[in-house]
Write an enzyme that holds these catalytic residues in place. Structure first.
Site, PDB file in Angstrom:
ATOM      1  N   HIS A 298       2.131   2.248  -2.360  1.00 35.67           N
ATOM      2  CA  HIS A 298       0.782   2.221  -1.786  1.00 35.67           C
ATOM      3  C   HIS A 298       0.056   3.540  -2.003  1.00 35.67           C
ATOM      4  CE1 HIS A 298       2.663  -0.781   1.296  1.00 35.67           C
ATOM      5  NE2 HIS A 298       2.455  -1.355   0.110  1.00 35.67           N
TER       6      HIS A 298
ATOM      7  N   LYS B  61       0.987  13.292   2.402  1.00 34.65           N
ATOM      8  CA  LYS B  61       1.948  12.859   3.432  1.00 34.65           C
ATOM      9  C   LYS B  61       3.112  13.830   3.539  1.00 34.65           C
ATOM     10  CE  LYS B  61       0.665   8.137   2.472  1.00 34.65           C
ATOM     11  NZ  LYS B  61       0.881   7.018   1.552  1.00 34.65           N
TER      12      LYS B  61
ATOM     13  N   TYR C 150       5.939   9.786   9.182  1.00 40.21           N
ATOM     14  CA  TYR C 150       5.202  10.634   8.245  1.00 40.21           C
ATOM     15  C   TYR C 150       3.839  11.031   8.796  1.00 40.21           C
ATOM     16  CZ  TYR C 150       3.477   6.004   6.651  1.00 40.21           C
ATOM     17  OH  TYR C 150       2.964   4.721   6.584  1.00 40.21           O
TER      18      TYR C 150
ATOM     19  N   ASP D  48       2.998  -6.961  -0.749  1.00 39.57           N
ATOM     20  CA  ASP D  48       3.528  -6.029  -1.757  1.00 39.57           C
ATOM     21  C   ASP D  48       3.991  -6.776  -3.002  1.00 39.57           C
ATOM     22  OD1 ASP D  48       4.953  -3.408   0.411  1.00 39.57           O
ATOM     23  OD2 ASP D  48       2.890  -3.965  -0.125  1.00 39.57           O
TER      24      ASP D  48
HETATM   25  C1  LIG Z   1      -0.468   2.205   6.919  1.00 35.21           C
HETATM   26  C2  LIG Z   1      -1.131   1.679   8.158  1.00 35.21           C
HETATM   27  C3  LIG Z   1      -1.049   0.350   8.517  1.00 35.21           C
HETATM   28  N1  LIG Z   1      -1.658  -0.090   9.653  1.00 35.21           N
HETATM   29  C4  LIG Z   1      -1.515  -1.496  10.012  1.00 35.21           C
HETATM   30  C5  LIG Z   1      -1.944  -2.471   8.925  1.00 35.21           C
HETATM   31  C6  LIG Z   1      -1.013  -3.636   9.098  1.00 35.21           C
HETATM   32  O1  LIG Z   1      -1.567  -4.546  10.039  1.00 35.21           O
HETATM   33  C7  LIG Z   1       0.262  -3.028   9.704  1.00 35.21           C
HETATM   34  C8  LIG Z   1       1.380  -2.867   8.700  1.00 35.21           C
HETATM   35  O2  LIG Z   1       0.825  -2.200   7.577  1.00 35.21           O
HETATM   36  P1  LIG Z   1       1.568  -2.213   6.195  1.00 35.21           P
HETATM   37  O3  LIG Z   1       2.265  -3.533   5.973  1.00 35.21           O
HETATM   38  O4  LIG Z   1       0.598  -1.746   5.142  1.00 35.21           O
HETATM   39  O5  LIG Z   1       2.699  -1.083   6.428  1.00 35.21           O
HETATM   40  P2  LIG Z   1       3.545  -0.393   5.274  1.00 35.21           P
HETATM   41  O6  LIG Z   1       3.980  -1.409   4.259  1.00 35.21           O
HETATM   42  O7  LIG Z   1       4.580   0.416   5.950  1.00 35.21           O
HETATM   43  O8  LIG Z   1       2.501   0.574   4.575  1.00 35.21           O
HETATM   44  C9  LIG Z   1       2.798   1.944   4.340  1.00 35.21           C
HETATM   45  O9  LIG Z   1       3.735   1.935   3.321  1.00 35.21           O
HETATM   46  C10 LIG Z   1       3.810   3.052   2.460  1.00 35.21           C
HETATM   47  C11 LIG Z   1       5.247   3.477   2.387  1.00 35.21           C
HETATM   48  C12 LIG Z   1       2.892   4.160   2.714  1.00 35.21           C
HETATM   49  O10 LIG Z   1       3.118   5.293   2.300  1.00 35.21           O
HETATM   50  C13 LIG Z   1       1.607   3.901   3.359  1.00 35.21           C
HETATM   51  O11 LIG Z   1       1.350   4.916   4.327  1.00 35.21           O
HETATM   52  C14 LIG Z   1       1.480   2.590   4.015  1.00 35.21           C
HETATM   53  O12 LIG Z   1       0.756   1.774   3.104  1.00 35.21           O
HETATM   54  O13 LIG Z   1      -0.125  -1.741  10.208  1.00 35.21           O
HETATM   55  C15 LIG Z   1      -2.369   0.755  10.491  1.00 35.21           C
HETATM   56  O14 LIG Z   1      -2.912   0.328  11.529  1.00 35.21           O
HETATM   57  N2  LIG Z   1      -2.465   2.084  10.143  1.00 35.21           N
HETATM   58  C16 LIG Z   1      -1.881   2.573   9.016  1.00 35.21           C
HETATM   59  O15 LIG Z   1      -1.988   3.804   8.763  1.00 35.21           O
END
Ligand SMILES: Cc1cn([C@H]2C[C@H](O)[C@@H](COP(=O)(O)OP(=O)(O)O[C@H]3O[C@H](C)C(=O)[C@H](O)[C@H]3O)O2)c(=O)[nH]c1=O
Length: 186
Positions: A61, A71, A131, A169
């Site tokens: 991402h 980060k 992070y 993803d």
């Molecule tokens: C990243 C983020 C997500 N969200 C909400 C959005 C979704 O409803 C839920 C899960 O999000 P997501 O599936 O995108 O989470 P990850 O797959 O862990 O995403 C992260 O994964 C990789 C490893 C990264 O480095 C990024 O910081 C980030 O994209 O949290 C938020 O409310 N705030 C945030 O800062």
């Protein structure tokens, strides 16, 4: 605290001073004055925590400029393979990736400047992942690259049949398809 360079300029490994005794251990996971003195004068504005089980791959991402995030990553429990991909136009290491094992045991931190895609795979039963970010989350500016991209050819150290990847993803574009988004300055 030690700061180590990596093969990709800007990507840093931080080894904090850990104080251990019969009770366990203590270390400062961030100290603005100390990190600034050491050359890491990033102003962080948001902390994130996620928990994942063995086999999970989150990423790759990034957020579009001008919302791209630097980060500072730390694993509080468990072990991950953490990966950063250089998306900075003009960078001599453009398109290259760097992978590092981060764990509660090695206590290593990984600093990724803005202009990189980020992801990790979970190598322990579960992981508590923390992070700091220097820019706020911006849902509209969120983009990604497929973790399985053949050009990047990242070894996540997870057998394909055991990988746990979100539908979002799995649908991410290839590096080539995403390239038009990479307007990050080196
Ligand atoms: C990243 C983020 C997500 N969200 C909400 C959005 C979704 O409803 C839920 C899960 O999000 P997501 O599936 O995108 O989470 P990850 O797959 O862990 O995403 C992260 O994964 C990789 C490893 C990264 O480095 C990024 O910081 C980030 O994209 O949290 C938020 O409310 N705030 C945030 O800062």
């Amino acid at each position: 605290m030690q700061i180590l360079q990596t093969k990709i300029p800007g990507l840093l490994i931080i080894e904090p001073n850990v104080f251990e005794d019969q009770r366990g251990y203590f270390f400062e996971s961030y100290n603005q004055e100390r990190y600034t003195e050491a050359g890491l004068d990033t102003r962080f504005v948001q902390d994130n925590i996620s928990s994942s089980v063995r086999g999970v791959i989150r990423g790759l991402h990034y957020q579009l400029a001008p919302y791209s995030q630097a980060k500072l990553i730390q694993v509080l429990k468990g072990t991950v393979l953490d990966v950063a991909v250089d998306l900075r136009q003009g960078s001599p290491t453009f398109g290259e990736h760097y992978a590092i094992e981060l764990s509660e045991k090695n206590r290593r931190q990984f600093f990724i400047p803005s202009g990189f895609a980020h992801g990790f795979s979970v190598l322990s039963e579960e992981v508590l992942f923390h992070y700091k970010c220097d820019r706020f989350y911006n849902r509209e500016a969120e983009r990604g690259i497929n973790f399985n991209d053949s050009e990047l050819n990242i070894d996540w150290q997870i057998p394909e049949e055991e990988a746990i990847v979100s539908g979002k993803d799995q649908a991410l574009p290839s590096f080539k398809e995403a390239e038009r988004n990479f307007i990050f300055r080196h």
